[in-house]
Design a protein around this motif. Structure first.
Motif, PDB file in Angstrom:
ATOM      1  N   LYS A   1     -11.340   3.016  -4.441  1.00  0.00           N
ATOM      2  CA  LYS A   1     -11.751   1.752  -3.827  1.00  0.00           C
ATOM      3  C   LYS A   1     -11.162   0.568  -4.586  1.00  0.00           C
ATOM      4  O   LYS A   1     -10.730  -0.421  -3.984  1.00  0.00           O
ATOM      5  N   ARG A   2     -11.116   0.665  -5.931  1.00  0.00           N
ATOM      6  CA  ARG A   2     -10.536  -0.412  -6.724  1.00  0.00           C
ATOM      7  C   ARG A   2      -9.028  -0.502  -6.519  1.00  0.00           C
ATOM      8  O   ARG A   2      -8.454  -1.587  -6.561  1.00  0.00           O
ATOM      9  N   ILE A   3      -8.376   0.630  -6.301  1.00  0.00           N
ATOM     10  CA  ILE A   3      -6.947   0.608  -5.996  1.00  0.00           C
ATOM     11  C   ILE A   3      -6.711  -0.080  -4.653  1.00  0.00           C
ATOM     12  O   ILE A   3      -5.765  -0.875  -4.501  1.00  0.00           O
ATOM     13  N   LEU A   4      -7.564   0.190  -3.679  1.00  0.00           N
ATOM     14  CA  LEU A   4      -7.448  -0.482  -2.383  1.00  0.00           C
ATOM     15  C   LEU A   4      -7.667  -1.985  -2.511  1.00  0.00           C
ATOM     16  O   LEU A   4      -6.993  -2.781  -1.837  1.00  0.00           O
ATOM     17  N   ILE A   5      -8.597  -2.395  -3.385  1.00  0.00           N
ATOM     18  CA  ILE A   5      -8.823  -3.828  -3.615  1.00  0.00           C
ATOM     19  C   ILE A   5      -7.591  -4.463  -4.248  1.00  0.00           C
ATOM     20  O   ILE A   5      -7.173  -5.571  -3.878  1.00  0.00           O
ATOM     21  N   ALA A   6      -6.976  -3.762  -5.217  1.00  0.00           N
ATOM     22  CA  ALA A   6      -5.762  -4.286  -5.851  1.00  0.00           C
ATOM     23  C   ALA A   6      -4.647  -4.449  -4.832  1.00  0.00           C
ATOM     24  O   ALA A   6      -3.927  -5.465  -4.828  1.00  0.00           O
TER      25      ALA A   6
ATOM     26  N   GLY B   1       0.813  -1.214   0.000  1.00  0.00           N
ATOM     27  CA  GLY B   1       0.000   0.000   0.000  1.00  0.00           C
ATOM     28  C   GLY B   1       0.842   1.258   0.000  1.00  0.00           C
ATOM     29  O   GLY B   1       0.573   2.215  -0.742  1.00  0.00           O
ATOM     30  N   ILE B   2       1.900   1.270   0.826  1.00  0.00           N
ATOM     31  CA  ILE B   2       2.765   2.452   0.890  1.00  0.00           C
ATOM     32  C   ILE B   2       3.439   2.703  -0.453  1.00  0.00           C
ATOM     33  O   ILE B   2       3.500   3.836  -0.947  1.00  0.00           O
ATOM     34  N   MET B   3       3.960   1.621  -1.078  1.00  0.00           N
ATOM     35  CA  MET B   3       4.673   1.768  -2.352  1.00  0.00           C
ATOM     36  C   MET B   3       3.736   2.281  -3.444  1.00  0.00           C
ATOM     37  O   MET B   3       4.122   3.134  -4.258  1.00  0.00           O
ATOM     38  N   VAL B   4       2.520   1.776  -3.504  1.00  0.00           N
ATOM     39  CA  VAL B   4       1.581   2.214  -4.535  1.00  0.00           C
ATOM     40  C   VAL B   4       1.218   3.677  -4.353  1.00  0.00           C
ATOM     41  O   VAL B   4       1.240   4.469  -5.310  1.00  0.00           O
ATOM     42  N   TRP B   5       0.899   4.080  -3.125  1.00  0.00           N
ATOM     43  CA  TRP B   5       0.500   5.473  -2.901  1.00  0.00           C
ATOM     44  C   TRP B   5       1.674   6.434  -3.079  1.00  0.00           C
ATOM     45  O   TRP B   5       1.495   7.562  -3.539  1.00  0.00           O
ATOM     46  N   VAL B   6       2.879   6.004  -2.710  1.00  0.00           N
ATOM     47  CA  VAL B   6       4.053   6.845  -2.970  1.00  0.00           C
ATOM     48  C   VAL B   6       4.233   7.048  -4.464  1.00  0.00           C
ATOM     49  O   VAL B   6       4.546   8.155  -4.935  1.00  0.00           O
ATOM     50  N   MET B   7       4.041   5.972  -5.245  1.00  0.00           N
ATOM     51  CA  MET B   7       4.144   6.083  -6.701  1.00  0.00           C
ATOM     52  C   MET B   7       3.113   7.060  -7.257  1.00  0.00           C
ATOM     53  O   MET B   7       3.424   7.910  -8.107  1.00  0.00           O
ATOM     54  N   ILE B   8       1.881   6.983  -6.771  1.00  0.00           N
ATOM     55  CA  ILE B   8       0.822   7.871  -7.259  1.00  0.00           C
ATOM     56  C   ILE B   8       1.138   9.326  -6.907  1.00  0.00           C
ATOM     57  O   ILE B   8       0.995  10.236  -7.739  1.00  0.00           O
TER      58      ILE B   8
ATOM     59  N   LEU C   1      -8.252   8.916  -9.516  1.00  0.00           N
ATOM     60  CA  LEU C   1      -7.981   8.546  -8.126  1.00  0.00           C
ATOM     61  C   LEU C   1      -9.219   8.712  -7.257  1.00  0.00           C
ATOM     62  O   LEU C   1      -9.475   7.900  -6.348  1.00  0.00           O
ATOM     63  N   ILE C   2      -9.983   9.759  -7.522  1.00  0.00           N
ATOM     64  CA  ILE C   2     -11.199   9.993  -6.724  1.00  0.00           C
ATOM     65  C   ILE C   2     -12.223   8.889  -6.955  1.00  0.00           C
ATOM     66  O   ILE C   2     -12.820   8.357  -6.011  1.00  0.00           O
ATOM     67  N   PHE C   3     -12.408   8.507  -8.227  1.00  0.00           N
ATOM     68  CA  PHE C   3     -13.454   7.529  -8.547  1.00  0.00           C
ATOM     69  C   PHE C   3     -12.967   6.078  -8.442  1.00  0.00           C
ATOM     70  O   PHE C   3     -13.793   5.171  -8.294  1.00  0.00           O
ATOM     71  N   LEU C   4     -11.658   5.843  -8.532  1.00  0.00           N
ATOM     72  CA  LEU C   4     -11.140   4.469  -8.520  1.00  0.00           C
ATOM     73  C   LEU C   4     -10.383   4.142  -7.235  1.00  0.00           C
ATOM     74  O   LEU C   4      -9.678   3.137  -7.186  1.00  0.00           O
TER      75      LEU C   4
ATOM     76  N   LYS D   1      -2.135  -2.607 -13.857  1.00  0.00           N
ATOM     77  CA  LYS D   1      -1.171  -1.511 -13.797  1.00  0.00           C
ATOM     78  C   LYS D   1      -0.454  -1.457 -12.452  1.00  0.00           C
ATOM     79  O   LYS D   1       0.749  -1.185 -12.390  1.00  0.00           O
ATOM     80  N   VAL D   2      -1.177  -1.721 -11.378  1.00  0.00           N
ATOM     81  CA  VAL D   2      -0.548  -1.693 -10.056  1.00  0.00           C
ATOM     82  C   VAL D   2       0.503  -2.797  -9.944  1.00  0.00           C
ATOM     83  O   VAL D   2       1.634  -2.564  -9.486  1.00  0.00           O
TER      84      VAL D   2
END
Length: 521
Positions: A152-157, A72-79, A147-150, A411-412
């Motif tokens: 939840k899907r990013i959290l699922i990934a 989770g940290i790595m994905v959000w840092v990338m974003i 990011l606003i609309f997706l 993509k993630v």
């Protein structure tokens, strides 16, 4: 016209031939010396190379374990980094746009300037930086809206990636399965290479007469080395000799050799695709048994990987062979198109080149699509045991019903795998460079003396990439399997006592799902 004496011509030809022979001999000698030096480097550094590869293996395992906690940290840092980079790009474009205000020639429009071969000319126009600023602003807005609309899907990934780390931890022997695939692929390559060499050398040896063309009228004619000394040709050309020229033949078998080589390549593609399919079904079956265990890991079978391998060989051999056959047909067509493209390069036919380029592009896209479809079909085969066509159809429509989730997860995971490979290969490669170039003072005297320090460094880098790719291929198969199982779980179950959800507690919390039986107890 002045006639050149024959003796002078012969002498010149002999000198040129001697010069070419000398250069060829020197080239062979240099190549042999280079090979000997490289071999010496391997003999004194092989154990250090093995240590480097072991370090790469440990780093790959460590990265997969860390994904369980840091995904989770790595994905959000990338974003956040992408957003900041785009923001800086917008700021830089605005500063350049403001700096060019009032400069001579900066107000010329792009339409008036037209096409220029020197692209630096466009950087002196205010309109260019305005266009860059608008494009980057649009991209920034699109990413923020996604990011606003997706979110939840990013959290699922991210949750699925963490769950994949747990599954790999419970089925650790899956990390060794790429060795089985590598061994079987080596057998396929050995079969193809031995058959190709046999076909290439199965022609008849053709011998021809070699002599001075000006004095020997039968030079180039075929001959028999056993009877040449007593033949008329030897009496006509006293200085000529019968030597091997090439392999050839005129029988029906010799005319069919090209077709046999194509068939041999087709069989190689078929067998190699079957081996890869067997590995994918085996891994998918092992990881699916983890997902569909209601009480993890207590409900897991004793040997999930071995059980999945035996099921694949016993029940799904036909489906795997059929899927591999479809992919092999497309691949051999691509090989034939490449062969035709090489033959048509000499022809100055623009339409033929355009048509060939279109065909190559279409079949490349078709191969990528079939690989994607086969991979998901094999997962469905491992889960339900249905045939290839039914599994491919069910997997395709299941993914199409969840296309946004598929895109986000793809993509993630691509980003995480790219980051992992760069981290592992870069770290081990830099360590190998400093070690073999004697730049680490603490162990400076431990490094072996080398002729070419790049030999072990390049070997360690290539080996580290292959090891990282092998580990991440298993991890990627685990993520894809758990994702399809997750989608099936959502569509087939409702959380009741008869149809409970099998997903992890984190996924159920993200989706606000509960099992009624568990909730009541």
């Amino acid at each position: 016209m002045l006639e050149v004496p024959r003796t002078l011509s012969t002498t010149s030809s002999s000198a040129c031939l001697a010069s070419r022979t000398t250069r060829k001999a020197n080239g062979v000698l240099e190549a042999r010396q280079l090979a000997m030096r490289i071999f010496e480097d391997y003999t004194v550094s092989w154990y250090w190379i093995v240590i480097g590869l072991v370090i790469a293996m440990m780093m790959s395992l460590l990265f997969i374990v860390l994904l369980r906690f840091l995904a989770g940290i790595m994905v959000w840092v990338m974003i956040v980094m992408v957003i900041l980079v785009l923001g800086y790009g917008i700021f830089h474009c605005y500063m350049e746009y403001a700096r060019l205000r009032g400069e001579a020639g900066s107000e010329i429009s792009l339409v008036d300037l037209g096409f220029q071969t020197d692209l630096r000319v466009y950087l002196h126009l205010r309109q260019t930086w305005m266009a860059f600023m608008i494009i980057l602003s649009i991209l920034e807005v699109i990413i923020i809206l996604l990011l606003i609309f997706l979110r939840k899907r990013i959290l699922i990934a991210i949750a699925l990636i963490k769950e994949a780390s747990r599954a790999v931890g419970y089925v650790m022997c899956s990390m060794l399965y790429p060795l089985v695939t590598f061994f079987l692929l080596c057998l396929c390559i050995a079969y193809w290479a031995s058959t190709a060499v046999f076909l290439s050398t199965s022609n008849e040896a053709i011998y021809k007469i070699f002599g001075d063309i000006t004095t020997c009228p039968v030079t180039g004619k075929t001959c028999n080395p056993e009877t040449f000394s007593s033949s008329n040709e030897s009496r006509l050309c006293p200085g000529a000799h019968c030597q091997f020229a090439f392999y050839g033949g005129e029988s029906a078998y010799h005319r069919a050799l090209l077709g046999l080589q194509i068939f041999n390549a087709f069989m190689f593609f078929w067998l190699s695709n079957f081996v890869l399919a067997l590995g994918q079904v085996t891994l998918a079956g092992a990881f699916a048994s983890y997902y569909w265990a209601l009480h993890k890991p207590d409900d897991l079978p004793a040997f999930p990987l071995f059980s999945s391998f035996s099921r694949a060989l016993r029940y799904h051999t036909g489906s795997l062979a059929f899927g591999a056959l479809i992919l092999a047909i497309v691949q051999i067509i691509r090989v034939m198109l490449e062969y035709l493209d090489q033959r048509l390069k000499a022809a100055d036919n623009k339409f033929a080149k355009f048509l060939m380029t279109c065909l190559k592009c279409c079949f490349w896209c078709l191969e990528k699509f079939i690989r994607f479809l086969n991979r998901n079909a094999y997962i469905m085969i491992a889960i339900y045991g249905t045939n290839f066509c039914t599994s491919a159809k069910n997997a395709f429509f299941l993914l199409m019903r969840n296309i946004i989730r598929v895109a986000v997860l793809d993509k993630v995971t691509d980003f995480l795998f790219l980051l992992g490979k760069l981290l592992i290969v870069g770290s081990v490669g830099i360590l190998a460079f400093f070690f073999f170039t004697h730049r680490i003072r603490i162990i400076q005297d431990t490094a072996p003396p080398l002729n070419y320090y790049w030999v072990p460094i390049l070997t360690v880098i290539i080996g580290s990439y292959l090891i990282a790719h092998g580990f991440f291929s298993v991890y990627g198969m685990c993520v894809d399997t758990l994702f399809l199982c997750f989608l099936e779980d959502l569509e087939r179950n409702d959380g009741s006592a008869e149809r409970p959800y099998f997903m992890s507690s984190n996924l159920k919390k993200l989706l606000n799902k509960t099992n009624k039986k568990l909730a009541e107890s």
